[in-house]
Design a protein around this motif. Structure first.
Motif, PDB file in Angstrom:
ATOM      1  N   SER A  76       0.833  -1.203   0.000  1.00 47.62           N
ATOM      2  CA  SER A  76       0.000   0.000   0.000  1.00 47.62           C
ATOM      3  C   SER A  76       0.871   1.258   0.000  1.00 47.62           C
ATOM      4  N   ARG A  77       1.937   1.234   0.769  1.00 49.45           N
ATOM      5  CA  ARG A  77       2.858   2.371   0.809  1.00 49.45           C
ATOM      6  C   ARG A  77       3.514   2.578  -0.567  1.00 49.45           C
ATOM      7  N   THR A  85       0.843   4.149  -2.888  1.00 49.54           N
ATOM      8  CA  THR A  85       0.600   5.550  -2.516  1.00 49.54           C
ATOM      9  C   THR A  85       1.766   6.425  -2.957  1.00 49.54           C
ATOM     10  N   ASP A  97      -2.593   9.847  -3.912  1.00 48.68           N
ATOM     11  CA  ASP A  97      -3.778   9.476  -3.138  1.00 48.68           C
ATOM     12  C   ASP A  97      -5.085   9.621  -3.901  1.00 48.68           C
TER      13      ASP A  97
END
Length: 199
Positions: free
Chosen positions: A58-59, A62, A67
C-alpha cells in the motif's frame, strides 16, 4: 517446463488473486535467479526491494501513484501479493571500471555508450519474469513514474546511490486478468526486425 515454453508463455499479467500469496520458496528462487543475470565487469550493481506485506504494498502504491482515485488498471495491479523493485547503482559500475584490471584510472561516465547499470538490472528483472512463468505464476514489469521517484525513495529509505528501474509484480493471475489491447498490434516477425550483415 521447457525453456521454449517459458519464453512463449511469458506475458505481462495485470490482475492477481489477492488470496494466494507467493510461496516463500518461490520468492527465493525469483531472487536467486535474478542475481544470475549478466553484469558488465561482474559489477553486480543491483539491489532488490521486496515488498510482501499489505502495508508495504500500500505504501508503494501511494508513493508511486498518489492518493487520488484509482483507475481500473491500478485496482487490478494493486492486488499483487508481491512487489519486487529492482534498483541499479551507477556508482558500482564506475567504481568497478576504475579498478586496475579494467584499465581505466577514473570514474568517467562518458565512456559508457549506454547505462549498463540499468541494462543489467533490467536483465535481472527479466529473469524474475521468466522464473515466475516457470513457477506457474504471473508477473508484470512496469515503471515508476519519474515524478514519483523521490516519494518512492522517501517511503522506503532508498538512498540516492540506487535508482528504481521499474517494479515486478508477482502473483497468481486473477479472474479479471486479460490480454492487453496493445497486443492487437501483433508481434513483429523475425524478418521485420532482423538485419543480417547490413541494415
Amino acid at each position: 517446463m521447457e525453456f521454449a515454453d517459458v519464453v512463449r508463455r511469458r506475458r505481462m499479467v495485470r490482475d492477481y488473486d489477492p488470496d494466494r500469496p507467493v510461496p516463500p520458496e518461490v520468492l527465493e528462487r525469483l531472487l536467486e535467479h535474478a542475481i544470475r543475470a549478466p553484469s558488465a565487469g561482474f559489477s553486480q550493481g543491483w539491489a532488490f526491494l521486496v515488498l510482501e506485506s499489505a502495508e508495504e504494498r500500500s505504501r508503494f502504491w501511494t508513493a508511486t501513484t498518489g492518493d487520488g482515485p484509482r483507475d481500473p488498471w491500478l485496482v487490478r495491479m494493486s492486488r499483487a501479493p508481491l512487489l519486487v523493485v529492482p534498483l541499479s547503482s551507477k556508482a558500482a559500475y564506475l567504481d568497478r571500471y576504475a579498478e586496475p584490471d579494467k584499465g581505466w584510472t577514473d570514474r568517467d561516465e562518458a565512456r559508457w555508450p549506454v547505462p549498463y547499470w540499468d541494462v543489467d538490472t533490467g536483465m535481472a528483472a527479466l529473469l524474475m519474469l521468466l522464473t515466475a512463468v516457470d513457477e506457474g505464476l504471473g508477473a508484470c514489469f512496469f515503471g515508476v513514474p519519474a515524478e514519483r521517484v523521490d516519494a518512492f525513495r522517501a517511503a522506503f529509505g532508498v538512498p540516492d546511490t540506487h535508482r528504481p528501474v521499474g517494479c515486478v509484480s508477482v502473483g497468481y493471475p486473477g479472474a479479471a486478468d486479460r490480454r492487453s489491447p496493445s497486443l492487437r498490434r501483433g508481434r513483429r516477425s523475425v524478418e521485420e526486425v532482423v538485419h543480417r550483415g547490413r541494415w
